[in-house]
Design a protein around this motif. Sequence first.
Motif, mmCIF file in Angstrom:
data_model
loop_
_atom_site.group_PDB
_atom_site.id
_atom_site.type_symbol
_atom_site.label_atom_id
_atom_site.label_comp_id
_atom_site.label_asym_id
_atom_site.label_seq_id
_atom_site.Cartn_x
_atom_site.Cartn_y
_atom_site.Cartn_z
ATOM 1 N N LEU A 142 -0.243 8.831 -10.678
ATOM 2 C CA LEU A 142 0.403 8.355 -9.454
ATOM 3 C C LEU A 142 -0.130 7.919 -8.093
ATOM 4 O O LEU A 142 -0.191 7.110 -7.677
ATOM 5 C CB LEU A 142 1.540 9.555 -8.850
ATOM 6 C CG LEU A 142 2.458 9.967 -9.890
ATOM 7 C CD1 LEU A 142 3.364 11.204 -9.345
ATOM 8 C CD2 LEU A 142 3.363 8.702 -10.432
ATOM 9 N N SER A 143 -1.609 8.734 -7.917
ATOM 10 C CA SER A 143 -2.213 8.419 -6.723
ATOM 11 C C SER A 143 -3.088 6.973 -7.289
ATOM 12 O O SER A 143 -3.259 6.204 -6.603
ATOM 13 C CB SER A 143 -3.330 9.408 -6.664
ATOM 14 O OG SER A 143 -2.805 10.550 -6.199
ATOM 15 N N SER A 144 -3.348 6.915 -8.479
ATOM 16 C CA SER A 144 -3.959 5.648 -9.008
ATOM 17 C C SER A 144 -3.183 4.517 -8.694
ATOM 18 O O SER A 144 -3.711 3.309 -8.550
ATOM 19 C CB SER A 144 -4.439 5.800 -10.497
ATOM 20 O OG SER A 144 -5.127 6.823 -10.617
ATOM 21 N N LEU A 145 -1.733 4.628 -9.134
ATOM 22 C CA LEU A 145 -0.864 3.609 -8.901
ATOM 23 C C LEU A 145 -0.636 3.105 -7.563
ATOM 24 O O LEU A 145 -0.730 1.874 -7.387
ATOM 25 C CB LEU A 145 0.566 3.882 -9.663
ATOM 26 C CG LEU A 145 0.488 4.048 -11.132
ATOM 27 C CD1 LEU A 145 1.929 4.700 -11.586
ATOM 28 C CD2 LEU A 145 -0.037 2.727 -11.847
ATOM 29 N N LEU A 146 -0.861 4.212 -6.743
ATOM 30 C CA LEU A 146 -0.745 3.823 -5.214
ATOM 31 C C LEU A 146 -2.061 2.938 -4.904
ATOM 32 O O LEU A 146 -1.923 2.034 -4.117
ATOM 33 C CB LEU A 146 -0.680 5.075 -4.366
ATOM 34 C CG LEU A 146 0.749 5.620 -4.638
ATOM 35 C CD1 LEU A 146 0.681 6.870 -3.453
ATOM 36 C CD2 LEU A 146 1.972 4.578 -4.057
ATOM 37 N N LEU A 147 -2.981 3.191 -5.309
ATOM 38 C CA LEU A 147 -4.406 2.413 -5.220
ATOM 39 C C LEU A 147 -4.091 1.008 -5.602
ATOM 40 O O LEU A 147 -4.632 0.182 -5.076
ATOM 41 C CB LEU A 147 -5.446 2.987 -5.990
ATOM 42 C CG LEU A 147 -6.814 2.434 -5.836
ATOM 43 C CD1 LEU A 147 -7.513 2.595 -4.463
ATOM 44 C CD2 LEU A 147 -7.769 3.083 -6.814
ATOM 45 N N ILE A 148 -3.313 0.863 -6.664
ATOM 46 C CA ILE A 148 -2.939 -0.546 -6.838
ATOM 47 C C ILE A 148 -2.657 -1.338 -5.850
ATOM 48 O O ILE A 148 -2.936 -2.568 -5.661
ATOM 49 C CB ILE A 148 -1.976 -0.523 -8.227
ATOM 50 C CG1 ILE A 148 -2.531 0.132 -9.458
ATOM 51 C CG2 ILE A 148 -1.489 -2.030 -8.418
ATOM 52 C CD1 ILE A 148 -1.452 0.405 -10.446
ATOM 53 N N SER A 149 -1.646 -0.993 -4.980
ATOM 54 C CA SER A 149 -1.034 -1.625 -4.229
ATOM 55 C C SER A 149 -2.256 -2.027 -3.144
ATOM 56 O O SER A 149 -2.198 -3.126 -2.631
ATOM 57 C CB SER A 149 -0.013 -1.003 -3.146
ATOM 58 O OG SER A 149 -0.200 0.086 -2.832
ATOM 59 N N GLU A 157 6.331 0.512 2.000
ATOM 60 C CA GLU A 157 6.499 1.693 1.330
ATOM 61 C C GLU A 157 7.535 1.814 0.100
ATOM 62 O O GLU A 157 7.332 2.228 -1.010
ATOM 63 C CB GLU A 157 7.084 3.015 2.411
ATOM 64 C CG GLU A 157 7.122 4.447 1.611
ATOM 65 C CD GLU A 157 7.873 5.313 2.578
ATOM 66 O OE1 GLU A 157 8.093 6.359 2.199
ATOM 67 O OE2 GLU A 157 7.488 5.207 3.813
ATOM 68 N N GLU A 158 8.463 1.019 0.319
ATOM 69 C CA GLU A 158 9.443 0.693 -0.762
ATOM 70 C C GLU A 158 8.590 0.185 -2.005
ATOM 71 O O GLU A 158 8.787 0.696 -3.057
ATOM 72 C CB GLU A 158 10.613 -0.375 -0.367
ATOM 73 C CG GLU A 158 11.504 -0.819 -1.456
ATOM 74 C CD GLU A 158 12.294 -1.854 -1.107
ATOM 75 O OE1 GLU A 158 12.887 -2.250 -2.013
ATOM 76 O OE2 GLU A 158 12.268 -2.208 0.066
#
Length: 85
Positions: A4-11, A69-70
Motif C-alpha cells: 500500500l505504501s508502495s502504491l502511494l509512491l506511484i502517485s 487524496e481521492e
Amino acid sequence: MNILSSLLLISITAITLTGCASKAEREFVKGCKMGGADSSTCECVYEKIEDKYGTDRLEEKFYIISQTEEFQNEIVQYGMQCMKE
C-alpha cells in the motif's frame, strides 16, 4: 501494508509523467515496480486509472490528478483489486 505504501509512491512518481500515453504508462509501471509491486499489478493499476480518467486527461492533467487524496486512495484500491485478480 508495504504494498500500500508502495502504491502511494506511484502517485508521487507519476508527477513527472509527460508525453504520449505509452510513455506515461511505461513511466508509471517503472515507478510502481520501484515501489515493490510486480509488473502485472502495476499494468493492471494503470489500466484501471486510464479507464476511469481517460488517456487524454491523464496526459494533460496527471500532475493535478495525482495530487488529490481521492486519487491516492483509488491507487490503493486498484492495487488491492489487481493483486487479487
